[in-house]
Enzyme design. Sequence first.
Site, PDB file in Angstrom:
ATOM      1  N   LYS A  52       0.841  -1.210   0.000  1.00  0.00           N
ATOM      2  CA  LYS A  52       0.000   0.000   0.000  1.00  0.00           C
ATOM      3  C   LYS A  52       0.871   1.253   0.000  1.00  0.00           C
ATOM      4  O   LYS A  52       0.604   2.205  -0.743  1.00  0.00           O
ATOM      5  CB  LYS A  52      -0.938  -0.025   1.216  1.00  0.00           C
ATOM      6  CG  LYS A  52      -1.993  -1.127   1.124  1.00  0.00           C
ATOM      7  CD  LYS A  52      -2.771  -1.345   2.419  1.00  0.00           C
ATOM      8  CE  LYS A  52      -3.702  -2.542   2.288  1.00  0.00           C
ATOM      9  NZ  LYS A  52      -4.478  -2.847   3.515  1.00  0.00           N
ATOM     10  N   GLN A  96      -4.135  -1.728   9.776  1.00  0.00           N
ATOM     11  CA  GLN A  96      -4.137  -3.061   9.165  1.00  0.00           C
ATOM     12  C   GLN A  96      -4.688  -4.090  10.156  1.00  0.00           C
ATOM     13  O   GLN A  96      -4.289  -4.134  11.319  1.00  0.00           O
ATOM     14  CB  GLN A  96      -2.711  -3.436   8.717  1.00  0.00           C
ATOM     15  CG  GLN A  96      -2.630  -4.686   7.879  1.00  0.00           C
ATOM     16  CD  GLN A  96      -3.330  -4.569   6.509  1.00  0.00           C
ATOM     17  OE1 GLN A  96      -3.459  -3.482   5.958  1.00  0.00           O
ATOM     18  NE2 GLN A  96      -3.800  -5.677   5.990  1.00  0.00           N
ATOM     19  N   ASP A 119     -10.653   2.723   4.517  1.00  0.00           N
ATOM     20  CA  ASP A 119     -10.959   1.290   4.462  1.00  0.00           C
ATOM     21  C   ASP A 119     -12.466   1.057   4.414  1.00  0.00           C
ATOM     22  O   ASP A 119     -12.908  -0.059   4.136  1.00  0.00           O
ATOM     23  CB  ASP A 119     -10.407   0.585   5.709  1.00  0.00           C
ATOM     24  CG  ASP A 119      -9.119  -0.163   5.440  1.00  0.00           C
ATOM     25  OD1 ASP A 119      -8.929  -0.625   4.298  1.00  0.00           O
ATOM     26  OD2 ASP A 119      -8.304  -0.291   6.380  1.00  0.00           O
TER      27      ASP A 119
HETATM   28  N1  GUN Z   1      -6.823  -7.041   6.525  1.00  0.00           N
HETATM   29  C1  GUN Z   1      -7.274  -7.768   5.483  1.00  0.00           C
HETATM   30  N2  GUN Z   1      -7.818  -6.959   4.552  1.00  0.00           N
HETATM   31  C2  GUN Z   1      -7.710  -5.712   5.017  1.00  0.00           C
HETATM   32  C3  GUN Z   1      -8.087  -4.445   4.485  1.00  0.00           C
HETATM   33  O1  GUN Z   1      -8.656  -4.304   3.394  1.00  0.00           O
HETATM   34  N3  GUN Z   1      -7.803  -3.374   5.269  1.00  0.00           N
HETATM   35  C4  GUN Z   1      -7.196  -3.491   6.485  1.00  0.00           C
HETATM   36  N4  GUN Z   1      -6.974  -2.378   7.193  1.00  0.00           N
HETATM   37  N5  GUN Z   1      -6.844  -4.658   6.994  1.00  0.00           N
HETATM   38  C5  GUN Z   1      -7.115  -5.751   6.263  1.00  0.00           C
END
Ligand code: GUN
Length: 291
Positions: A52, A96, A119
């Site tokens: 990311k 995350q 998110d």
């Molecule tokens: N863990 C698995 N998928 C995601 C996501 O799309 N965003 C975040 N913050 N954590 C995750």
Amino acid sequence: MQILDGKVVSQAIRDELKISVAQLVAEGRKIPHLAAVLVGNNGASETYVAAKVKACAEIGYKSTMVRLEEEITENKLLAVIEELNGDYEVDGILVQLPLPAHISDENVINAISPSKDVDGFHPVNIGRMVQGLPSFVPATPYGIMLLLEHYKVATKGMNAVVIGRSNIVGRPVSILLSNNSAPGNCTVTLCHSHTKNLESICLQADLIVAALGKPEFLVAEMVKEGAVVIDVGITRVNDTSKKSGFTLKGDVHFNSVAPKCSYITPVPGGVGPMTIAALMKNTFLACQQNS
Ligand code: GUN
């Protein structure tokens, strides 16, 4: 059978965003800035957050990676989020998941300002999405919709089966597919660990989203001829022949399922890259709305 190539589509979206950022720079306007919070040392999470941050750099966004130790208290993490909420420089915040067991995901998600929740996990954004109002849509479901849109998959009237009811993927994608939109307008069945006769439900499906996190769960016997199959799984399975010690497996047994499909996503290179592209789109939107 056509491959839904998430790598290619993700790159096209990121190229468009790169042009938009160059325009912002030329006009002396604010550049999108994503803050990514990573707690502990989960190997997969490290990889995802690194991807990311790398995507931000490639597009020309600013990014801040906040690394916190596994033992951090929930209150300290909440204080970090509060600081990012109040930082005008930061447009988007993501924490995350999964978090260590002693920290409540719910408390942390609720602490993120809905206007910076790129998110799309905050109840305000989920609620708005359910009502079909403008909102940040969770990145993986949003990425799936962008992929279906790009390939003009005619989902109207399809029987869609979603396997897995997580808040991150299964539940939101089931809502998006049922929306009066294109893609959308599906009749959706949301299946989970207590679903009876899953195989016969899947055999009725024109479109299957496999998002349960069980490697190679969906096999050819569960898939109708001509179905569209979206594989959200990405599990690390031990593999001593690989330098990393693992191989990535989707939730779909690709080799047996693919020949029956009209469209299918590969793993890797399908939904994964689209998740990043969708997050980048959300971050751009956050910047537009906050500046
Ligand atoms: N863990 C698995 N998928 C995601 C996501 O799309 N965003 C975040 N913050 N954590 C995750």
